[in-house]
Structure formats: structure tokens, C-alpha cells
Design a protein around this motif. Sequence first.
Motif, PDB file in Angstrom:
ATOM      1  N   UNK A 128     -29.988   3.639 -11.917  1.00  0.00           N
ATOM      2  CA  UNK A 128     -28.818   3.304 -11.577  1.00  0.00           C
ATOM      3  C   UNK A 128     -28.293   3.375  -9.929  1.00  0.00           C
ATOM      4  N   UNK A 129     -27.402   2.620  -9.765  1.00  0.00           N
ATOM      5  CA  UNK A 129     -26.839   2.711  -8.128  1.00  0.00           C
ATOM      6  C   UNK A 129     -26.662   4.060  -8.009  1.00  0.00           C
ATOM      7  N   UNK A 130     -27.215   4.550  -6.794  1.00  0.00           N
ATOM      8  CA  UNK A 130     -26.971   6.141  -6.673  1.00  0.00           C
ATOM      9  C   UNK A 130     -25.994   6.246  -5.335  1.00  0.00           C
ATOM     10  N   UNK A 131     -24.868   6.948  -5.663  1.00  0.00           N
ATOM     11  CA  UNK A 131     -23.823   7.086  -4.786  1.00  0.00           C
ATOM     12  C   UNK A 131     -22.814   7.734  -5.520  1.00  0.00           C
ATOM     13  N   UNK A 132     -22.128   8.984  -4.612  1.00  0.00           N
ATOM     14  CA  UNK A 132     -21.266   9.515  -4.805  1.00  0.00           C
ATOM     15  C   UNK A 132     -20.031   9.084  -5.614  1.00  0.00           C
ATOM     16  N   UNK A 133     -19.793   7.817  -5.056  1.00  0.00           N
ATOM     17  CA  UNK A 133     -18.485   7.216  -5.449  1.00  0.00           C
ATOM     18  C   UNK A 133     -18.830   6.362  -6.650  1.00  0.00           C
ATOM     19  N   UNK A 145     -25.505   0.611  -3.160  1.00  0.00           N
ATOM     20  CA  UNK A 145     -26.912   1.032  -3.611  1.00  0.00           C
ATOM     21  C   UNK A 145     -28.040   1.016  -2.698  1.00  0.00           C
ATOM     22  N   UNK A 146     -28.044   0.061  -1.981  1.00  0.00           N
ATOM     23  CA  UNK A 146     -29.120  -0.492  -0.942  1.00  0.00           C
ATOM     24  C   UNK A 146     -29.022   0.575   0.263  1.00  0.00           C
ATOM     25  N   UNK A 147     -27.828   0.695   0.741  1.00  0.00           N
ATOM     26  CA  UNK A 147     -27.523   1.367   2.024  1.00  0.00           C
ATOM     27  C   UNK A 147     -28.048   2.772   2.016  1.00  0.00           C
ATOM     28  N   UNK A 201     -27.734  12.246  -5.425  1.00  0.00           N
ATOM     29  CA  UNK A 201     -29.017  12.373  -6.129  1.00  0.00           C
ATOM     30  C   UNK A 201     -29.972  10.992  -5.498  1.00  0.00           C
ATOM     31  N   UNK A 202     -31.232  11.469  -4.816  1.00  0.00           N
ATOM     32  CA  UNK A 202     -31.869  10.486  -4.133  1.00  0.00           C
ATOM     33  C   UNK A 202     -32.458   9.457  -5.245  1.00  0.00           C
ATOM     34  N   UNK A 203     -32.876   8.402  -4.788  1.00  0.00           N
ATOM     35  CA  UNK A 203     -33.841   7.509  -5.862  1.00  0.00           C
ATOM     36  C   UNK A 203     -35.115   8.110  -5.970  1.00  0.00           C
ATOM     37  N   UNK A 204     -35.586   8.197  -7.237  1.00  0.00           N
ATOM     38  CA  UNK A 204     -36.861   8.425  -7.459  1.00  0.00           C
ATOM     39  C   UNK A 204     -37.993   7.628  -6.930  1.00  0.00           C
ATOM     40  N   UNK A 205     -37.588   6.215  -6.574  1.00  0.00           N
ATOM     41  CA  UNK A 205     -38.476   5.264  -6.058  1.00  0.00           C
ATOM     42  C   UNK A 205     -37.715   4.636  -4.832  1.00  0.00           C
ATOM     43  N   UNK A 248     -28.192   3.585 -16.966  1.00  0.00           N
ATOM     44  CA  UNK A 248     -28.197   2.822 -15.785  1.00  0.00           C
ATOM     45  C   UNK A 248     -26.805   2.126 -15.385  1.00  0.00           C
ATOM     46  N   UNK A 249     -25.726   2.590 -16.219  1.00  0.00           N
ATOM     47  CA  UNK A 249     -24.200   2.341 -16.071  1.00  0.00           C
ATOM     48  C   UNK A 249     -23.504   3.109 -15.209  1.00  0.00           C
TER      49      UNK A 249
END
Lengths: 259, 229
Positions: free
Chosen positions: A112-117, A178-180, B91-95, A124-125
Motif C-alpha cells: 500500500x501507499x506508505x505514509x503516516x497521513x 507514496x513515491x516521495x 513503516x518502510x517499503x519492503x521493496x 492495500x487500501x
Amino acid sequence: MKVTLHIWRQSQPSDRHAQSARDFQRDGRMVRYELDDVSPDMSFLEMLDVLNEHLIKKGEEPVAFDHDCREGICGACGVVINGVAHGPEKGTTTCQLHMRSFRDGAEIYVEPWRAKAFPVVRDLIVDRSAFDRVVQNGAYVSVNTGAPQDANATPVPKADADKAFDAATCIGCGACVAACKNASAMLFVGAKVSHFVHLPQGRVEREERARNLVTAMDEEGFGNCTNQYECEAVCPKEIPVRVIADMNREFLRAKVREE
Amino acid sequence: MSWLSSFWRTSIGGKMTMAVTGLLLFGFVVAHLLGNLQLLQGPDAINEYAKMLHDLGPLLWVARIGLLVVFVVHVVTAVRLSQANKQARPVPYASEATVQATMASRSMVLSGLSLLVFVIYHLLHFTLGVTNPGHFAMKTSGAGGFDVYAMVSNSFANPAIALAYAAFQLVLFLHLSHGIQSFAQTVGIHHKRYTPMIKTLSFLLALVVAGGNALLALSVQVGLVEVAR
Ligand code: HEM
Ligand code: FES
């Protein structure tokens, strides 16, 4: 074709106010799945649909993922594929990505998008309502423009219209965050600022808008841009980082003119 | 004051603080290089220059304190922003993958912290005379006072010191090659035609400044400067 999937499974929602990474992650972990009936013509989401049918037949919980239009315009479907938001094709949403972009036997990480916000709702939602709250703080025009005017009654130079339109193509998917590397939302918020400031209707409220949008963005707990431009590289609408420079300039202008 | 501190606390205000203090530090580094290039002209030039600086008296202290404030603000803001950035992704990315970010841009915190270590060593070495007191204590009869030429040339005659200084210039190059063009974007300068030029200029300026410093560090080793006895 065959693929090996590693998918983030999380059944308990992340706490937006979690103090520790553990509280944010909850029971989340990467789970491995093998799929051997994938067609290269399937879209990425169709491939996940196939996986889910297998899981349901086995009596397991299907993978929850977000989607709506499946034609690249609603912004719901974003996931991070092998570390890249929306996967390997430039200017493409996850729903428009096809399995032919992967080789037979590929290992594919889906997160999933990984961000605190953006707390995870399930698997994945993620909950992107932080974007909505930012938008509610000024990504609109509130001056009354009266009854509909004739087309072209307010002339807008082509160059300005193009700049505004570049920004207006944003579908709010959240891939920029997500990409930042810092989970910053500055491409998204910059797109809102830039969209309006290049149009005469938007210029009336430019100062409050810049100030309020940046304040709202900061309150949501996004990170800070460090000009690495990973956002621009993954944006499915290829919004340029110029919009971030536009926002920086507008915010400085608004702060300097503050009374 | 309250305007400044509330501006500093915002995300973009913090970024702009990095940009402005970074540019001021860059300005200092350029002036520092131009002054020190006089080392290549022999003892008289550099020792006169050092005497001129020392004779500035209170003005020198104004400049030193100003520089220190700029430096501290740059570092403190860097720490605040990078901590906020860490918290923004619990939480960091696994990949994890990188599409277009440069190595220099990704190592700004690391290169910055290395520069901090270097600056401290550099001050202990040439400004406070802690690490090589023997070189520091050398006096000249010519321009009167410290013999900067003797101090520097004797230090750089030591291959370990010369190499350490040169190696840190690589770090400075990395930091500046991203930093200068990052400054432009942060203060809102972005243009189809000029932005690519600014990026090239950023690379070249970083190269010239770091290269110039490295040349001075290695000057004794390559025989450009003679060691004063
Ligand atoms: C010789 C001393 C230094 C010079 C000339 C210098 C120069 C610069 C410049 C020009 C920038 C670009 C500003 C921007 O992003 O718009 C910058 C950014 C930065 N500097 Fe320094 N700096 C120095 C020392 C340090 C130190 C000691 C640290 C230590 C913590 C540091 C950490 C950073 C960080 C974290 C950034 C932000 C990077 C980013 O936004 O990508 N710098 N610096
Ligand atoms: S599902 Fe609407 S953009 Fe992908």
C-alpha cells in the motif's frame, strides 16, 4: 505466465495517531502467493481478481484493494509495485498497467501507499481523506462569478491555460506521496495552487489559498519536499515539479504580504 | 521575530530557510576558496591576506558570529525537517526503488553531517590550533604575526592530512551539486529553459569549488607549494 506475488496483508486498520511504527503497522506483513494462470493481456487488477478467486475458493480472505473506474481517471487504484508507485510503466495508473509489463516468472512486491497521513484501512487500501481535508481548505474558487458567461468572455492566454491544465489533470491518487522519500504531498498541493493561480478566477484568492493549503498540508503530517522529484517520475498524469516551485513562490508571496 | 519563527515552522518556510542559509554558506565557501588560492602565490601573499583579515578586528567578529548563526540555523533546520520526514513514513517499503532521484539528493543529510564533522576538525586544526599545535605556533617576521603559509604547508606536507582534506571535498561536491539547484526550485525558480541550465551550473560550481579546495589540500603533495621551514 507465472508470477510470484509478495502482498502486504493487514486486517486491522492503522491508527492515524499511532506513536510507534508497530502501532501503525498492526498485524501487517508480506505474504507470498504463487499464480500460474496469468495472461499477459490481463490488467494488474484483473490479475489480483484472479488471485482473489483462488483465495475465496480456498476459503481464505481475499486481498482488499481499491479501484473504481479501471480506466485511469478516478485515482482509487494506486498500489506500490516493486517499490514504484503504480508500477513500472510511466504515466500509467495501476488499473491501466498490464501483465505484459512483467516477465514470466517475475517476483512482484505489492504494497500500500506508505505514509503516516495515509493510514492503511485493510491490506492495500489506504485512507486518503487527508487529501480531501487539504482540498476543503481552499482548492476551489469561492468568489461569486454570477450567471454563466459567454465562452471566452474572460480571455486566458494559451500559455497560462496550459499551465493550469497541466496541474488540473491531477486525479488525487496519492502516488506522489507514496513515491516521495519523505512522504511529502507537495506535488499534490502544488498542483492545486498552480491550477488556480494561472487562471484569473483563481487569482482573486491566491494568498489565502496558498496559506491555507500549506497549513492544512502541514497539519496532516506529510513530510517535506527535498527536491528529489520521485513524485514527478511516478505521477500517472505526469504533473511536472514546476507546480511545487509555483507553490513555494505563492506561499512566500502570501506570507510576505500577510498583515 | 514572531513572523520569522512562524514562517520557519511551516514546511515551506523550513525549506526556504535551508535554501537561504545554504546559499549564504556557499557564498562563504567561494570567498574562502578565493582568499586561500593565494597560497599558490607564496608566503607573502597569503600572510598579508591573513594579516588583513586579522586587522579587521571587531568586523572579523561580526562576520564570524554571523557565519556561525547561519551555520547553526542550517543544521538545526536540517535536523527538524529530516526528523519530520522520518516520522511521515512510519513503516518502510519492503521493496524500495528509486526512479530518478540523484545519489547526491538522497545523501544530503549524510553529506551534511559529514561536513559538520569536517568543519569541526578544520576549526580545531587551523583556527584553534588544537590538532597540530606545532604548525599553529609558527610565527613569521615578514607581515608580522601568524605564519599561515608555514602552518598550512607543513600540515599539508602530511599525506594523511592532505588526503583527508581532499576526501572531504568529495562530500562538499555531493552536497553542493544538489544544493545549488535545489535552492532555485525551493525559492520558486523553475523554467523550461533555465532549469536545465541551473542544474548544469550547480554541478559545475560544485565541481570548481570542491576541486579548488582539493587542489589546495594536495598542493604540497603535488609540488605546487613548498614547505616552509
Ligand atoms: C560547508 C557547509 C555547507 C554548505 C555550503 C551547505 C550548502 C547547502 C545548500 C546550498 C543547500 C540547498 C538548500 C535547498 O535545499 O534549497 C543545502 C541543503 C541542505 N544541507 Fe547544507 N550546507 C552545508 C553544511 C551542512 C551541514 C553541516 C548539514 C548538517 C546537518 C547540512 C545539511 C543540509 C540538509 C539536510 C539540506 C537539505 C537537503 C534537501 O533539501 O535536499 N548542510 N546545504
Ligand atoms: S481504478 Fe480509477 S484510476 Fe485506476
